[in-house]
Design an enzyme around this catalytic site. Structure first.
Site, PDB file in Angstrom:
ATOM      1  N   ASP A 104      16.730  77.505  54.613  1.00 48.71           N
ATOM      2  CA  ASP A 104      17.752  76.785  55.377  1.00 48.71           C
ATOM      3  C   ASP A 104      18.267  75.665  54.470  1.00 48.71           C
ATOM      4  O   ASP A 104      17.690  75.393  53.412  1.00 48.71           O
ATOM      5  CB  ASP A 104      17.114  76.192  56.647  1.00 48.71           C
ATOM      6  CG  ASP A 104      18.100  75.380  57.463  1.00 48.71           C
ATOM      7  OD1 ASP A 104      19.216  75.869  57.721  1.00 48.71           O
ATOM      8  OD2 ASP A 104      17.779  74.228  57.833  1.00 48.71           O
ATOM      9  N   SER A 105      19.328  74.999  54.903  1.00 46.54           N
ATOM     10  CA  SER A 105      19.814  73.857  54.129  1.00 46.54           C
ATOM     11  C   SER A 105      18.818  72.710  54.140  1.00 46.54           C
ATOM     12  O   SER A 105      18.904  71.804  53.314  1.00 46.54           O
ATOM     13  CB  SER A 105      21.137  73.370  54.721  1.00 46.54           C
ATOM     14  OG  SER A 105      20.919  72.925  56.041  1.00 46.54           O
ATOM     15  N   CYS A 123      19.236  79.955  58.960  1.00 48.79           N
ATOM     16  CA  CYS A 123      20.371  79.036  59.005  1.00 48.79           C
ATOM     17  C   CYS A 123      21.583  79.835  59.470  1.00 48.79           C
ATOM     18  O   CYS A 123      21.931  80.852  58.850  1.00 48.79           O
ATOM     19  CB  CYS A 123      20.585  78.494  57.591  1.00 48.79           C
ATOM     20  SG  CYS A 123      22.080  77.510  57.376  1.00 48.79           S
ATOM     21  N   GLU A 175      18.394  65.575  59.562  1.00 46.85           N
ATOM     22  CA  GLU A 175      17.810  65.602  58.210  1.00 46.85           C
ATOM     23  C   GLU A 175      17.102  64.281  57.894  1.00 46.85           C
ATOM     24  O   GLU A 175      16.231  64.234  57.044  1.00 46.85           O
ATOM     25  CB  GLU A 175      18.902  65.853  57.161  1.00 46.85           C
ATOM     26  CG  GLU A 175      19.268  67.307  56.981  1.00 46.85           C
ATOM     27  CD  GLU A 175      18.106  68.167  56.478  1.00 46.85           C
ATOM     28  OE1 GLU A 175      17.539  67.859  55.436  1.00 46.85           O
ATOM     29  OE2 GLU A 175      17.771  69.137  57.180  1.00 46.85           O
ATOM     30  N   CYS A 225      23.025  76.476  65.621  1.00 44.59           N
ATOM     31  CA  CYS A 225      22.563  75.869  64.364  1.00 44.59           C
ATOM     32  C   CYS A 225      21.079  75.578  64.565  1.00 44.59           C
ATOM     33  O   CYS A 225      20.696  74.993  65.590  1.00 44.59           O
ATOM     34  CB  CYS A 225      23.325  74.571  64.098  1.00 44.59           C
ATOM     35  SG  CYS A 225      22.619  73.579  62.749  1.00 44.59           S
ATOM     36  N   HIS A 268      19.107  73.523  63.254  1.00 43.70           N
ATOM     37  CA  HIS A 268      18.748  72.096  63.331  1.00 43.70           C
ATOM     38  C   HIS A 268      18.769  71.582  64.779  1.00 43.70           C
ATOM     39  O   HIS A 268      17.995  70.700  65.138  1.00 43.70           O
ATOM     40  CB  HIS A 268      19.752  71.245  62.542  1.00 43.70           C
ATOM     41  CG  HIS A 268      19.486  71.161  61.072  1.00 43.70           C
ATOM     42  ND1 HIS A 268      19.742  72.203  60.218  1.00 43.70           N
ATOM     43  CD2 HIS A 268      19.003  70.154  60.308  1.00 43.70           C
ATOM     44  CE1 HIS A 268      19.432  71.824  58.977  1.00 43.70           C
ATOM     45  NE2 HIS A 268      18.989  70.592  59.007  1.00 43.70           N
TER      46      HIS A 268
HETATM   47  N1  DGL Z   1      20.454  74.852  60.063  1.00 39.23           N
HETATM   48  C1  DGL Z   1      21.793  75.130  59.593  1.00 39.23           C
HETATM   49  C2  DGL Z   1      22.479  76.103  60.562  1.00 39.23           C
HETATM   50  O1  DGL Z   1      21.785  76.752  61.315  1.00 39.23           O
HETATM   51  C3  DGL Z   1      22.453  73.822  59.331  1.00 39.23           C
HETATM   52  C4  DGL Z   1      23.691  73.879  58.579  1.00 39.23           C
HETATM   53  C5  DGL Z   1      24.036  72.668  57.763  1.00 39.23           C
HETATM   54  O2  DGL Z   1      23.299  72.383  56.820  1.00 39.23           O
HETATM   55  O3  DGL Z   1      25.085  72.094  58.030  1.00 39.23           O
HETATM   56  O4  DGL Z   1      23.674  76.270  60.562  1.00 39.23           O
END
Ligand code: DGL
Length: 267
Positions: free
Chosen positions: A16-17, A79, A156, A188, A190
């Protein structure tokens, strides 16, 4: 036979990011406790949702290659943004199964009423998302979207509750008409970390859906189908964390992973 046993013993890679995919990891560990997992969070490059599709594709391929080099037998794109931008490409170029995320629009629509999808700007503008909406709601009248710039950055930093989270969510919701909305889809990974804050802000009775269980069930099916599932029932697997953001990110990963594991993730 020996070769198969060796393949089955390899870890599953997730990326993931940043911290969002930890919620997917928590669900995967709960469903598949015998498996080993390697989790990569690209915290040095988060957020992905405000990057271009090309940038996210380049980063995704680089991370998937790195996970392959660590011997991963399957890759979960934990992600939604990277799935929208890069899952097709990853499936083309990688020699192992690739599992992506899908916003839980189908089950949310089945519940009746209007559905609000919260996701990153990139996810919502991608063709993959539009196709999904067209498939389950050809008239588009039952689906509203809410891009949430800024929310990933907050999470984050480890902010999952409190006045700043509430203020950010309130500001985001002020841009959307919630009339008739009976469910919210977290598009998302997150956003699962702010589910409790969302529950407090949304009208009582609003259902909240996410795609994590669907994704880890798909991982289980794909491993089974490819004869890659670890057979040992008694074993408890390892989880390894990797990050592009150094030690502070690793400490946060451990903390948020514990938080993700403490919530009931499987139905
Ligand atoms: N967890 C990522 C998602 O599901 C986050 C994306 C991001 O880094 O903006 O889209």
């Amino acid at each position: 036979m020996e070769h198969l046993a060796e393949e089955r013993g390899k870890p599953v890679g997730l990326f993931d990011s940043g911290v969002g995919g930890l919620t997917v990891l928590a669900a995967a560990v709960q469903l598949l406790p015998a498996e080993d997992f390697v989790y990569y969070g690209d915290t040095a490059n988060a957020p992905y949702g405000e990057k271009t599709k090309e940038e996210v594709r380049t980063l995704s391929v680089r991370i998937a290659d790195m996970l392959l080099n660590r011997g991963c037998k399957a890759i979960v794109v934990a992600c939604n943004t990277a799935t929208s931008a890069a899952v097709d490409l990853l499936r083309e170029v990688l020699p192992v199964p690739v599992i992506g995320m899908e916003p839980a629009i189908k089950p949310a629509l089945a519940g009746g009423g209007r559905v609000l999808v919260m996701a990153t700007p990139l996810t919502l503008q991608e063709e993959k998302f539009r196709d999904l909406c067209r498939r389950y709601c050809p008239d588009g009248d039952k689906i509203a979207i809410l891009p949430c710039p800024g929310l990933v950055e907050l999470i984050e930093r480890g902010e999952t509750s409190g006045p700043e989270v509430d203020a950010t969510l309130r500001k985001l919701f002020s841009a959307v008409d919630l009339t008739g909305v009976s469910s919210v889809v977290l598009g998302c990974t997150h956003y699962l970390f702010v589910r409790d804050a969302l529950r407090r802000l949304l009208p009582p009775g609003t259902k909240i859906y996410d795609g994590n269980y669907g994704t880890v069930r798909q991982l289980q099916r794909v491993l089974e189908h490819n004869n890659l599932l670890r057979p040992e029932r008694e074993r408890s697997g390892n989880v390894e964390f990797l990050t592009s953001g150094g030690r502070p990110s690793l400490l946060l990963f451990r903390q948020l992973y514990r938080l993700a594991c403490a919530k009931p993730v499987l139905p």
